[in-house]
Design an enzyme around this catalytic site. Sequence first.
Site, PDB file in Angstrom:
ATOM      1  N   ASN A   9      31.873  32.617  38.836  1.00  0.00           N
ATOM      2  CA  ASN A   9      31.200  33.590  39.703  1.00  0.00           C
ATOM      3  C   ASN A   9      31.693  34.980  39.306  1.00  0.00           C
ATOM      4  OD1 ASN A   9      30.176  35.139  41.751  1.00  0.00           O
ATOM      5  ND2 ASN A   9      31.452  34.245  43.370  1.00  0.00           N
ATOM      6  N   TRP A  10      30.846  35.688  38.579  1.00  0.00           N
ATOM      7  CA  TRP A  10      31.267  37.000  38.062  1.00  0.00           C
ATOM      8  C   TRP A  10      31.252  38.082  39.135  1.00  0.00           C
ATOM      9  CZ3 TRP A  10      28.601  37.789  32.594  1.00  0.00           C
ATOM     10  CH2 TRP A  10      29.037  36.784  31.729  1.00  0.00           C
ATOM     11  N   LYS A  11      30.666  37.803  40.266  1.00  0.00           N
ATOM     12  CA  LYS A  11      30.586  38.782  41.364  1.00  0.00           C
ATOM     13  C   LYS A  11      29.978  40.095  40.849  1.00  0.00           C
ATOM     14  CE  LYS A  11      34.348  36.357  43.552  1.00  0.00           C
ATOM     15  NZ  LYS A  11      35.476  36.355  44.465  1.00  0.00           N
ATOM     16  N   HIS A  94      28.435  32.382  49.841  1.00  0.00           N
ATOM     17  CA  HIS A  94      29.791  32.782  49.454  1.00  0.00           C
ATOM     18  C   HIS A  94      30.440  33.562  50.592  1.00  0.00           C
ATOM     19  CE1 HIS A  94      33.089  34.734  47.393  1.00  0.00           C
ATOM     20  NE2 HIS A  94      33.004  33.765  46.503  1.00  0.00           N
ATOM     21  N   GLU A  96      32.092  36.153  50.683  1.00  0.00           N
ATOM     22  CA  GLU A  96      31.881  37.610  50.644  1.00  0.00           C
ATOM     23  C   GLU A  96      30.504  37.966  51.200  1.00  0.00           C
ATOM     24  OE1 GLU A  96      32.848  38.005  46.492  1.00  0.00           O
ATOM     25  OE2 GLU A  96      34.911  37.440  46.983  1.00  0.00           O
ATOM     26  N   GLU A 166      35.717  26.743  49.710  1.00  0.00           N
ATOM     27  CA  GLU A 166      36.496  27.912  49.310  1.00  0.00           C
ATOM     28  C   GLU A 166      37.215  28.482  50.530  1.00  0.00           C
ATOM     29  OE1 GLU A 166      34.902  29.826  45.488  1.00  0.00           O
ATOM     30  OE2 GLU A 166      33.709  30.608  47.125  1.00  0.00           O
ATOM     31  N   GLY A 172      40.615  35.349  45.667  1.00  0.00           N
ATOM     32  CA  GLY A 172      41.048  36.629  45.114  1.00  0.00           C
ATOM     33  C   GLY A 172      42.434  37.052  45.579  1.00  0.00           C
ATOM     34  N   SER A 212      41.273  31.249  43.734  1.00  0.00           N
ATOM     35  CA  SER A 212      42.412  31.479  42.846  1.00  0.00           C
ATOM     36  C   SER A 212      42.711  30.305  41.915  1.00  0.00           C
ATOM     37  CB  SER A 212      43.656  31.869  43.649  1.00  0.00           C
ATOM     38  OG  SER A 212      43.426  33.066  44.358  1.00  0.00           O
ATOM     39  N   GLY A 233      36.384  32.735  40.263  1.00  0.00           N
ATOM     40  CA  GLY A 233      36.095  34.161  40.312  1.00  0.00           C
ATOM     41  C   GLY A 233      36.833  34.884  39.195  1.00  0.00           C
ATOM     42  N   GLY A 234      37.952  35.482  39.535  1.00  0.00           N
ATOM     43  CA  GLY A 234      38.701  36.328  38.601  1.00  0.00           C
ATOM     44  C   GLY A 234      38.891  35.725  37.215  1.00  0.00           C
TER      45      GLY A 234
HETATM   46  P1  PGA Z   1      38.775  33.762  42.792  1.00  0.00           P
HETATM   47  O1  PGA Z   1      37.319  33.708  43.436  1.00  0.00           O
HETATM   48  O2  PGA Z   1      38.834  32.664  41.765  1.00  0.00           O
HETATM   49  O3  PGA Z   1      38.901  35.131  42.198  1.00  0.00           O
HETATM   50  O4  PGA Z   1      39.745  33.528  43.917  1.00  0.00           O
HETATM   51  C1  PGA Z   1      36.682  32.498  43.733  1.00  0.00           C
HETATM   52  C2  PGA Z   1      35.340  32.773  44.340  1.00  0.00           C
HETATM   53  O5  PGA Z   1      35.213  33.772  45.063  1.00  0.00           O
HETATM   54  O6  PGA Z   1      34.368  32.026  44.121  1.00  0.00           O
END
Ligand code: PGA
Length: 249
Positions: A9-11, A94, A96, A166, A172, A212, A233-234
């Site tokens: 997930n590149w956000k 998600h 967010e 999640e 994050g 994470s 994510g990251g």
């Molecule tokens: P993260 O994000 O790996 O940076 O914690 C995961 C996500 O939001 O899907």
Amino acid sequence: MRKNIVAGNWKMNNELSQTETLISDLKKQTKTSNAEVMIAPTFTNLWHALEATRDHDIEVIAQNMHFADSGAYTGEVSAAMLKSIGVQTVILGHSERRAYFNETDELLAKKVDAALKNGIRSIFCFGEELADRKSNKHEHVVESQIKNALFHLDANAFQNIILAYEPVWAIGTGETASPEQAQDMHAFIRKTLADKYGHDLAESVSILYGGSVKPDNAKEIFSKPDVDGGLIGGASLKAADFYAIVNAF
Ligand code: PGA
């Protein structure tokens, strides 16, 4: 048998040139696992990403969509539009989106329906906040999120649903659920599915863990029997790290 999936997930990261570079780096990596690999670039770069991966088994997916097919929804993108360019999977719900764009389970139920209607698979995300876990309400919260957004579906529709647990406190933050916490929750989710739809369906749904996940913890998390992959994510923004996670199976 359910599939193992690792989705990046590149956000809201990566402009066009960075997208070009990252995809070209991803294509140089070697896959040694059986996991399906997906990347979710931002809307403006979906078409480029689809074109750039035509000769590769990376699937390009979307991060969000609206529930209507078309209409007066300035700034939104529909399932039909995604489908028309060849997107086959979308991330929905998600944390967010839930936190910053007020997405509720009720809204997400409509988005899931719109995706299904257009033949698009959903990666449906959910998870508890830290306060829920501290007060031992995490299972209750997760159960309600799944029931409210998905339990109107018939069993057949679940062939197009991938779940992503999640925990909000792990996204994050560098803090992951322990492999045991992830396994306990994933087993609980599978039991919740089994109670409603039966054992066979519950066993067939892929349940990803997100929060994470990094190259150094992926192997242990993925070794758990009910963890079928990750939403990353990251660590999905660096090709080598992402493939270290893909190859952790
Ligand atoms: P993260 O994000 O790996 O940076 O914690 C995961 C996500 O939001 O899907």
